[in-house]
Design a protein around this motif. Structure first.
Motif, PDB file in Angstrom:
ATOM      1  N   ASN A   1       0.832  -1.210   0.000  1.00 43.37           N
ATOM      2  CA  ASN A   1       0.000   0.000   0.000  1.00 43.37           C
ATOM      3  C   ASN A   1       0.864   1.257   0.000  1.00 43.37           C
ATOM      4  OD1 ASN A   1      -3.160  -0.045   0.339  1.00 43.37           O
ATOM      5  ND2 ASN A   1      -2.417  -1.893   1.357  1.00 43.37           N
ATOM      6  N   LEU A   2       1.873   1.284   0.859  1.00 39.08           N
ATOM      7  CA  LEU A   2       2.731   2.464   0.924  1.00 39.08           C
ATOM      8  C   LEU A   2       3.567   2.621  -0.343  1.00 39.08           C
ATOM      9  CD1 LEU A   2       3.926   2.461   4.647  1.00 39.08           C
ATOM     10  CD2 LEU A   2       2.239   3.963   3.559  1.00 39.08           C
ATOM     11  N   GLU A   3       4.028   1.529  -0.891  1.00 43.30           N
ATOM     12  CA  GLU A   3       4.793   1.606  -2.139  1.00 43.30           C
ATOM     13  C   GLU A   3       3.923   2.129  -3.279  1.00 43.30           C
ATOM     14  OE1 GLU A   3       8.173  -1.890  -1.476  1.00 43.30           O
ATOM     15  OE2 GLU A   3       6.281  -2.367  -2.507  1.00 43.30           O
ATOM     16  N   PHE A   4       2.662   1.729  -3.278  1.00 44.85           N
ATOM     17  CA  PHE A   4       1.737   2.233  -4.292  1.00 44.85           C
ATOM     18  C   PHE A   4       1.601   3.749  -4.202  1.00 44.85           C
ATOM     19  CE2 PHE A   4      -2.576   3.729  -5.182  1.00 44.85           C
ATOM     20  CZ  PHE A   4      -2.690   3.424  -6.527  1.00 44.85           C
ATOM     21  N   TRP A   5       1.367   4.262  -2.982  1.00 42.31           N
ATOM     22  CA  TRP A   5       1.165   5.693  -2.828  1.00 42.31           C
ATOM     23  C   TRP A   5       2.457   6.477  -3.060  1.00 42.31           C
ATOM     24  CZ3 TRP A   5      -3.228   7.857  -3.407  1.00 42.31           C
ATOM     25  CH2 TRP A   5      -4.399   7.150  -3.105  1.00 42.31           C
TER      26      TRP A   5
ATOM     27  N   THR B   1       7.628   9.580  -5.189  1.00 42.53           N
ATOM     28  CA  THR B   1       8.651   9.613  -4.141  1.00 42.53           C
ATOM     29  C   THR B   1       9.255   8.225  -3.989  1.00 42.53           C
ATOM     30  OG1 THR B   1       7.062   9.152  -2.370  1.00 42.53           O
ATOM     31  CG2 THR B   1       7.462  11.466  -2.937  1.00 42.53           C
ATOM     32  N   ARG B   2      10.334   8.153  -3.210  1.00 45.16           N
ATOM     33  CA  ARG B   2      11.020   6.874  -3.014  1.00 45.16           C
ATOM     34  C   ARG B   2      11.198   6.591  -1.532  1.00 45.16           C
ATOM     35  NH1 ARG B   2      14.976   5.196  -7.409  1.00 45.16           N
ATOM     36  NH2 ARG B   2      14.155   6.194  -9.280  1.00 45.16           N
ATOM     37  N   GLY B   3      11.110   5.322  -1.175  1.00 46.96           N
ATOM     38  CA  GLY B   3      11.384   4.912   0.190  1.00 46.96           C
ATOM     39  C   GLY B   3      10.166   5.011   1.086  1.00 46.96           C
ATOM     40  N   ILE B   4       9.903   3.937   1.827  1.00 49.20           N
ATOM     41  CA  ILE B   4       8.761   3.926   2.746  1.00 49.20           C
ATOM     42  C   ILE B   4       9.190   3.592   4.168  1.00 49.20           C
ATOM     43  CG2 ILE B   4       7.184   3.256   0.889  1.00 49.20           C
ATOM     44  CD1 ILE B   4       7.178   0.430   2.228  1.00 49.20           C
ATOM     45  N   ASP B   5      10.460   3.327   4.377  1.00 54.08           N
ATOM     46  CA  ASP B   5      10.916   2.888   5.698  1.00 54.08           C
ATOM     47  C   ASP B   5      10.604   3.915   6.781  1.00 54.08           C
ATOM     48  OD1 ASP B   5      11.804   0.500   4.735  1.00 54.08           O
ATOM     49  OD2 ASP B   5      13.923   1.029   4.695  1.00 54.08           O
ATOM     50  N   HIS B   6      10.781   5.190   6.473  1.00 50.69           N
ATOM     51  CA  HIS B   6      10.515   6.225   7.474  1.00 50.69           C
ATOM     52  C   HIS B   6       9.048   6.235   7.872  1.00 50.69           C
ATOM     53  CE1 HIS B   6       9.318   8.112   3.742  1.00 50.69           C
ATOM     54  NE2 HIS B   6       8.838   9.156   4.377  1.00 50.69           N
ATOM     55  N   ALA B   7       8.147   5.976   6.907  1.00 46.48           N
ATOM     56  CA  ALA B   7       6.717   5.949   7.210  1.00 46.48           C
ATOM     57  C   ALA B   7       6.372   4.737   8.078  1.00 46.48           C
ATOM     58  CB  ALA B   7       5.916   5.930   5.914  1.00 46.48           C
ATOM     59  N   LEU B   8       6.966   3.591   7.769  1.00 43.02           N
ATOM     60  CA  LEU B   8       6.736   2.397   8.590  1.00 43.02           C
ATOM     61  C   LEU B   8       7.181   2.632  10.031  1.00 43.02           C
ATOM     62  CD1 LEU B   8       8.029  -0.353   6.115  1.00 43.02           C
ATOM     63  CD2 LEU B   8       5.655  -0.024   6.832  1.00 43.02           C
ATOM     64  N   ASP B   9       8.336   3.250  10.186  1.00 44.59           N
ATOM     65  CA  ASP B   9       8.882   3.474  11.524  1.00 44.59           C
ATOM     66  C   ASP B   9       8.087   4.527  12.290  1.00 44.59           C
ATOM     67  OD1 ASP B   9      10.859   1.579  11.173  1.00 44.59           O
ATOM     68  OD2 ASP B   9      12.322   3.020  10.418  1.00 44.59           O
TER      69      ASP B   9
ATOM     70  N   LEU C   1       0.676  10.045   4.246  1.00 39.75           N
ATOM     71  CA  LEU C   1       1.131  11.436   4.226  1.00 39.75           C
ATOM     72  C   LEU C   1       2.649  11.517   4.166  1.00 39.75           C
ATOM     73  CD1 LEU C   1      -1.213  12.779   7.042  1.00 39.75           C
ATOM     74  CD2 LEU C   1      -1.454  13.272   4.601  1.00 39.75           C
ATOM     75  N   LEU C   2       3.294  10.595   4.847  1.00 41.91           N
ATOM     76  CA  LEU C   2       4.749  10.631   4.957  1.00 41.91           C
ATOM     77  C   LEU C   2       5.451  10.218   3.672  1.00 41.91           C
ATOM     78  CD1 LEU C   2       4.977   9.144   8.536  1.00 41.91           C
ATOM     79  CD2 LEU C   2       5.767  11.406   7.862  1.00 41.91           C
ATOM     80  N   VAL C   3       4.742   9.558   2.776  1.00 42.06           N
ATOM     81  CA  VAL C   3       5.353   9.199   1.492  1.00 42.06           C
ATOM     82  C   VAL C   3       4.864  10.099   0.364  1.00 42.06           C
ATOM     83  CG1 VAL C   3       5.636   6.800   2.221  1.00 42.06           C
ATOM     84  CG2 VAL C   3       3.632   7.438   0.862  1.00 42.06           C
ATOM     85  N   SER C   4       4.043  11.086   0.697  1.00 40.05           N
ATOM     86  CA  SER C   4       3.506  11.974  -0.345  1.00 40.05           C
ATOM     87  C   SER C   4       4.526  13.007  -0.804  1.00 40.05           C
ATOM     88  CB  SER C   4       2.248  12.684   0.164  1.00 40.05           C
ATOM     89  OG  SER C   4       2.577  13.664   1.149  1.00 40.05           O
TER      90      SER C   4
END
Length: 207
Positions: free
Chosen positions: A84-88, A94-102, A130-133
């Protein structure tokens, strides 16, 4: 760049609910929308986010600057938290979802399908979008629904960090997030007198 609203009027179901709304939201600032149920908080946010046209007035915002989190979490149930986060992230370029997961405490849930999350977990995942937008202006409609006390505090910290990095936030919420720097706008002061005027033929069925 400032987000400026001037003499705005908005409608729900063809009936004007708010008029004469004026405010300026500057980088690093938060504004909390307050008012009784039905006053028009969601209608105003949808209008500001570009999901429906205003009746009157001007909205001045940088292009591609707004990320909107509505009542719905915007999740695909068959996809995992990570997917889901990779999709958004891909949608926003944008790139990278680790910060949003954490930041939203989703690391241990990253492989779980969204359909199998609890209501609170789904809300945290929805807010993590929001954090990956990569967008500086966050518009939030009752963002803490379904969140427990710890998760509310977690999200408040995320918003505070966003402001500290020069972002801004416009929120409709009845919950005190502990953001002492946030200003409050009581929408009851802008309640319209119920004049009927369709917004350019648009039916705000979901306002």
């Amino acid at each position: 760049m400032d987000f400026v609203v001037s003499d705005l009027a908005v409608a729900r179901g063809g009936i004007c609910v708010l008029e004469g709304v004026n405010f300026t939201l500057r980088p690093g600032a938060a504004l909390v929308l307050r008012g009784p149920n039905g006053v028009g908080k969601t209608t105003l946010l949808r209008t500001l986010a570009g999901l429906q046209p205003p009746l009157e007035g001007q909205i001045s915002a940088p292009p591609e600057a707004i990320a909107y989190a509505a009542h719905a979490d915007g999740l695909k149930g068959t996809l995992s938290v990570t997917e889901n986060l990779e999709f958004w992230a891909a949608v926003h370029g944008t790139r990278g979802i680790d910060h949003a997961l954490d930041r939203m405490n989703l690391r241990d849930l990253r492989d779980r399908r969204a359909a199998n999350l609890s209501a609170g977990q789904k809300r945290r995942l929805g807010l993590a979008r929001l954090l990956v937008s990569g967008r500086p202006i966050w518009m939030l409609d009752e963002p803490t629904v379904s969140l427990d006390v710890a998760s509310v505090a977690l999200f408040a910290g995320v918003v505070r960090d966003h402001l500290g990095q020069g972002g801004s936030a416009l929120m409709a919420t009845h919950i005190d997030l502990g953001l002492s720097e946030a200003a409050v706008l009581d929408l009851a002061a802008f309640r319209a007198q119920g004049r009927v005027q369709a917004a350019h033929g648009f039916d705000e069925a979901f306002a």
